[in-house]
Design a protein around this motif. Sequence first.
Motif, short mmCIF file in Angstrom:
data_model
loop_
_atom_site.label_atom_id
_atom_site.label_comp_id
_atom_site.label_asym_id
_atom_site.label_seq_id
_atom_site.Cartn_x
_atom_site.Cartn_y
_atom_site.Cartn_z
N PHE A 250 0.83 -1.21 0.00
CA PHE A 250 0.00 0.00 0.00
C PHE A 250 0.86 1.26 0.00
CE2 PHE A 250 -1.83 3.41 2.63
CZ PHE A 250 -2.83 3.83 1.76
N VAL A 251 1.92 1.28 0.81
CA VAL A 251 2.78 2.46 0.88
C VAL A 251 3.44 2.71 -0.47
CG1 VAL A 251 4.85 3.45 1.93
CG2 VAL A 251 3.17 2.27 3.36
N TYR A 254 1.00 4.38 -2.63
CA TYR A 254 0.89 5.79 -2.24
C TYR A 254 2.07 6.59 -2.78
CZ TYR A 254 1.70 9.88 0.69
OH TYR A 254 1.99 11.15 1.12
N SER A 257 1.92 7.19 -6.39
CA SER A 257 0.79 8.05 -6.77
C SER A 257 1.14 9.53 -6.69
CB SER A 257 -0.41 7.77 -5.85
OG SER A 257 -0.90 6.47 -6.04
N GLY A 259 3.60 10.53 -4.08
CA GLY A 259 4.13 10.78 -2.75
C GLY A 259 5.42 11.57 -2.81
N GLU A 264 6.10 10.26 -10.06
CA GLU A 264 4.76 9.67 -10.19
C GLU A 264 4.76 8.57 -11.25
OE1 GLU A 264 0.96 11.43 -12.16
OE2 GLU A 264 0.97 12.09 -10.05
N ALA A 269 1.65 2.37 -9.22
CA ALA A 269 0.84 2.58 -8.01
C ALA A 269 -0.33 1.62 -7.98
CB ALA A 269 0.35 4.03 -7.96
N PHE A 273 -1.34 -1.25 -5.34
CA PHE A 273 -2.64 -1.17 -4.68
C PHE A 273 -3.41 -2.47 -4.89
CE2 PHE A 273 -2.75 3.73 -5.06
CZ PHE A 273 -2.31 3.89 -3.76
N MET A 283 -7.61 0.29 2.57
CA MET A 283 -7.13 1.57 2.05
C MET A 283 -6.61 1.42 0.62
SD MET A 283 -8.00 3.49 4.44
CE MET A 283 -7.37 5.00 3.72
N ALA A 284 -6.00 0.27 0.33
CA ALA A 284 -5.54 0.01 -1.03
C ALA A 284 -6.75 -0.12 -1.97
CB ALA A 284 -4.68 -1.24 -1.07
N SER A 287 -8.08 3.40 -2.71
CA SER A 287 -7.20 4.10 -3.66
C SER A 287 -7.37 3.55 -5.06
CB SER A 287 -5.75 3.97 -3.21
OG SER A 287 -5.57 4.50 -1.91
N HIS A 291 -8.75 5.47 -8.64
CA HIS A 291 -8.03 5.47 -9.92
C HIS A 291 -8.86 4.81 -11.02
CE1 HIS A 291 -3.76 6.07 -8.03
NE2 HIS A 291 -4.57 7.09 -7.87
#
Length: 382
Positions: A250-251, A254, A257, A259, A264, A269, A273, A283-284, A287, A291
């Motif tokens: 997940f990080v 992020y 995306s 971060g 990017e 990303a 995810f 959370m993934a 996100s 998208h």
Amino acid sequence: MLRRLGFTACAILAFLLVTFLITLWQSPYSTKTLIASAYEQGLGVPRNPAKAAEWYLAAAQAGDPVAQFKRGHMQYYGRGLPVDQQAGRQWLKTAADNGNASGQYLTGLLIEVADAGRDPEQLRIASDWYAKAASQGVAEAQRMLASAYWSGRGVQQNDAQAFHWASKAAAQGDAASQTLLAKLYWFGKGTPPAAERTLELLHQAASQDSEAEEMLGTMALNGNGMPKDIPGALAHYTRAAQQGRSNAQFVLGYLYSGGVGVPENLALANYWFLRAAQQANPMAMISLAVHLDRGQGIKPSKLKACAVLRVALKKPLKGDVREALQTQLDAEEKTLSPAQLTAVAQLETSYSTAAGLAVLFDDLPAQTQGSALTQGIRRGAP
């Protein structure tokens, strides 16, 4: 000449026979257990797990704790004979009762995994078995006991005991214990805080423990205990993500995306995810749904976005987050026709499984997956 060679061969055979007999005499294991081990490992005889299981049974019935453990292990996992978990656990318990350290550890582990959900008291019993095995030097048991003391799972919470047993297991090279000990040093639990020792332990563990890789990524990203290092964080997170760490996946999503400090790459990303979503990371999923709705780094689809968001809303979420997302989803679905809502419901069912979500990989740009396996790794493990 031939007589001399024959005499030499006989002398060698006699020496080997005497050596074997001395080994049997000096061995702490029974003859039946040694024969079983020979069949199990293919030492001097063809490897034959079924024969090994027979000899272990004979030795177990004669009271050999090692054979009792081996027979239980083979029967529980179905190695050399059909799976019989009940009988396997009984032999493991017998071995544990007779002082076999491996039997004590595995008995505790199976109680915690299989029984504790039905009866919390079983956690205390599991911890008792861990303590017995830990006192005999079993690193895995020492780690489990340390974790129990840190969380208060099955024992009274005790940071000093957690530190004591984690230190013992880490000294044996157990990577997960090194990671646990690093946490104790970082938070100052059972010992004064020590950032340098934390980093030292995490670097030792990282090659074998993905959680250590993830923690190093977090520390590098935030500049905790070290100078801030975005490329280094990306490398650690990528290695952890490739080993299946959902939060690291997940990080990475992020970071790619947009971060801070990372170029990017929305396709990458979404790849990460999606990998995290397959492990039910809500959370993934959220996100990914955003998208999908906007067509950012993935083929746009409002129906798929709504379906993914529906699945996410079934996962644990904070109340205010859940409420806001439900309101947004309701508004989006009011614009859909009955046929489209039926399609969303069908997609929701599919996306409720990892296999169902996997079809979304086809909606990513070509070469994304191959890029994900290398992007972000600029160096080997420190």
